[in-house]
Design an enzyme around this catalytic site. Sequence first.
Site, PDB file in Angstrom:
ATOM      1  CG  HIS A 217     -32.673  61.032  92.452  1.00  0.00           C
ATOM      2  ND1 HIS A 217     -32.986  61.847  93.530  1.00  0.00           N
ATOM      3  CD2 HIS A 217     -32.865  61.842  91.344  1.00  0.00           C
ATOM      4  CE1 HIS A 217     -33.166  63.047  93.052  1.00  0.00           C
ATOM      5  NE2 HIS A 217     -33.281  63.069  91.514  1.00  0.00           N
ATOM      6  CB  SER A 218     -29.139  55.824  94.714  1.00  0.00           C
ATOM      7  OG  SER A 218     -28.365  56.776  95.903  1.00  0.00           O
ATOM      8  CE1 TYR A 219     -33.005  52.247 100.081  1.00  0.00           C
ATOM      9  CE2 TYR A 219     -31.917  54.059 100.573  1.00  0.00           C
ATOM     10  CZ  TYR A 219     -32.672  53.055 100.785  1.00  0.00           C
ATOM     11  OH  TYR A 219     -33.439  53.122 101.876  1.00  0.00           O
TER      12      TYR A 219
ATOM     13  NE  ARG B 238     -34.934  64.302 100.272  1.00  0.00           N
ATOM     14  CZ  ARG B 238     -34.927  63.363  99.436  1.00  0.00           C
ATOM     15  NH1 ARG B 238     -34.641  62.302  99.434  1.00  0.00           N
ATOM     16  NH2 ARG B 238     -36.255  63.743  98.890  1.00  0.00           N
TER      17      ARG B 238
ATOM     18  CG  ASN C 176     -36.486  65.619  92.735  1.00  0.00           C
ATOM     19  OD1 ASN C 176     -36.783  66.575  91.692  1.00  0.00           O
ATOM     20  ND2 ASN C 176     -36.634  64.498  92.780  1.00  0.00           N
ATOM     21  NE  ARG C 177     -40.276  65.730  97.643  1.00  0.00           N
ATOM     22  CZ  ARG C 177     -39.511  64.777  97.129  1.00  0.00           C
ATOM     23  NH1 ARG C 177     -38.898  65.140  95.942  1.00  0.00           N
ATOM     24  NH2 ARG C 177     -39.618  63.615  97.730  1.00  0.00           N
TER      25      ARG C 177
ATOM     26  CD  GLU D  59     -34.928  57.007  93.284  1.00  0.00           C
ATOM     27  OE1 GLU D  59     -33.843  57.013  94.031  1.00  0.00           O
ATOM     28  OE2 GLU D  59     -35.614  58.080  93.464  1.00  0.00           O
TER      29      GLU D  59
ATOM     30  CG  HIS E 116     -31.873  63.725  96.776  1.00  0.00           C
ATOM     31  ND1 HIS E 116     -32.631  63.087  96.143  1.00  0.00           N
ATOM     32  CD2 HIS E 116     -32.307  65.039  97.174  1.00  0.00           C
ATOM     33  CE1 HIS E 116     -33.769  63.596  96.155  1.00  0.00           C
ATOM     34  NE2 HIS E 116     -33.834  64.897  96.708  1.00  0.00           N
ATOM     35  CB  ALA E 117     -26.049  65.892  99.605  1.00  0.00           C
ATOM     36  NE  ARG E 118     -30.249  60.658 101.926  1.00  0.00           N
ATOM     37  CZ  ARG E 118     -31.520  60.693 102.897  1.00  0.00           C
ATOM     38  NH1 ARG E 118     -31.187  60.995 103.986  1.00  0.00           N
ATOM     39  NH2 ARG E 118     -32.753  60.463 102.812  1.00  0.00           N
ATOM     40  CD  GLU E 119     -30.426  60.391  96.242  1.00  0.00           C
ATOM     41  OE1 GLU E 119     -30.314  60.599  95.087  1.00  0.00           O
ATOM     42  OE2 GLU E 119     -31.343  60.556  97.082  1.00  0.00           O
TER      43      GLU E 119
HETATM   44  O1  0X9 Z   1     -37.996  61.586  96.336  1.00  0.00           O
HETATM   45  C1  0X9 Z   1     -37.400  61.754  95.629  1.00  0.00           C
HETATM   46  O2  0X9 Z   1     -36.908  62.957  95.193  1.00  0.00           O
HETATM   47  C2  0X9 Z   1     -36.731  60.704  94.515  1.00  0.00           C
HETATM   48  N1  0X9 Z   1     -36.310  59.598  95.527  1.00  0.00           N
HETATM   49  S1  0X9 Z   1     -35.080  59.856  96.466  1.00  0.00           S
HETATM   50  O3  0X9 Z   1     -34.845  58.568  97.407  1.00  0.00           O
HETATM   51  N2  0X9 Z   1     -33.827  59.583  95.462  1.00  0.00           N
HETATM   52  O4  0X9 Z   1     -35.163  60.828  97.136  1.00  0.00           O
HETATM   53  C3  0X9 Z   1     -37.720  60.196  94.005  1.00  0.00           C
HETATM   54  C4  0X9 Z   1     -38.376  61.180  92.860  1.00  0.00           C
HETATM   55  C5  0X9 Z   1     -39.144  60.565  91.803  1.00  0.00           C
HETATM   56  N3  0X9 Z   1     -40.423  61.517  91.469  1.00  0.00           N
HETATM   57  C6  0X9 Z   1     -40.051  62.545  90.633  1.00  0.00           C
HETATM   58  N4  0X9 Z   1     -39.175  62.786  89.901  1.00  0.00           N
HETATM   59  N5  0X9 Z   1     -41.246  63.167  90.140  1.00  0.00           N
HETATM   60 ZN    ZN Z   2     -32.755  61.386  95.384  1.00  0.00          ZN
END
Ligand code: 0X9
Ligand code: ZN
Length: 414
Positions: free
Chosen positions: A304-306, A231, A248-249, A380, A173-176
């Site tokens: 990742h954060s946060y 992001r 991350n999706r 995180e 995620h770009a902002r992290e």
């Molecule tokens: O939503 C996300 O991708 C992550 N949180 S963030 O605030 N850094 O965007 C959490 C992902 C956690 N879940 C998995 N890795 N399955």
């Molecule tokens: Zn993230």
Amino acid sequence: MKSILTSALLASTAFSSVVPRAGQKVDYDGFKALRVTLPEGSENLKTQIEDLVAHVLNPGKKELDVVVAPKDIAALKALVIESKVINEDVGAALKEEGEFKAYAVPSESWFTAYHPYADHLQFLRDLQAGYTSNSAIFTLGNSVQGRTLTGIQIWGAGGRGSRPAVIIHGNVHAREWITSMTTEYFAWQLLTKYASDANVKAIVDKFDFYITPIVNPDGFVYTQTNDRLWRKNRQTVSGNTCVGRDINRNWPYKWEVTGGASTNPCSETYKGVAPGDAPENRALSAQVNTLRDSRGIRLYLDIHSYGQYILWPYGYNCNLRPENNAQHQTLAQRAQAAIRAVSGTAYTIGPSCSTLYATTGSSTDYTDVTGNATYSYTYELRDTGTYGFTLPANQIQPTVRETWAGVLSMFKDA
Ligand code: 0X9
Ligand code: ZN
């Protein structure tokens, strides 16, 4: 991110309404970060809020962290049950993040400021140049805009490519921004301490490390040129003006399951048109598949954060656990204790869907199942919302040091 109860319905409707004019950077002066509490079952309300605010920071369920323009604060407060100011002036917080410093060859002082993308690449090259017999620069493929995903491989006494793999990804995620600094600190520690620290030597001799500090370079550059709170990646969507897929999706495992990502291109958690249709995801999943088929993957870390969490599979289903759930928990508990011992920083640990929220097409589900990794975790990092993504420069060293203690304990145990 903030803990929420079950699924991430909200994740499917988180929009970003700040679009900088060409060549101009978004000015967040006077914008506030608020943590708002929503009434139960308020899907319409969520959509209204997401349209109103500049950014949804955490796509949670009952509570939301948002950044809102001064002119929209009253309207937002009128919509929610409760709101708490978590940052009075996001623009002022951005200034506290610290100025970029002129590049200096890898030393601990690197970890006292944030840096431009070109300097991150230079840091990796310079670090590698100091340790040519047990490290190499690798590339994984190109981003949407043609930047090369670049990492550093580190090995020990067994020679290059002879041990089980540890894969580490940062700045998905770009902002992290704190996450690239932290993953670089891991590489820096592994190489600079190898000769002098028996613990580090034992670990480097046991694994082959593949560390890619910035897996979303286009998004990262965009946070430095246009919008600090961007992001996603920078991929366009045919027939739509909104930009970006959430890397991350977009992983091709359980991508099609509903409730953990958005099908709306304007959402912060947009999943894309097809599984793995972001070039960054194709590059990352190819890395995972290649290492699975050669040495095997012992440990995968997605930084990742946060929110201060250590999370493990699964994201797509809140009731499912990996077959070695107990071992995942043991390693996370020890890392949590190691972090607390350095600085007192409190982490929450648990399976990701039930502890945080549902995510589909996320990295750790892919590495666990398709990548057959023994262990897969999402970290995180700091903080829990005060500064959020714009953690001040004077917290870089404390953060990278405590996180190093956490991952070192995982490297020992894995
Ligand atoms: O939503 C996300 O991708 C992550 N949180 S963030 O605030 N850094 O965007 C959490 C992902 C956690 N879940 C998995 N890795 N399955
Ligand atoms: Zn993230």
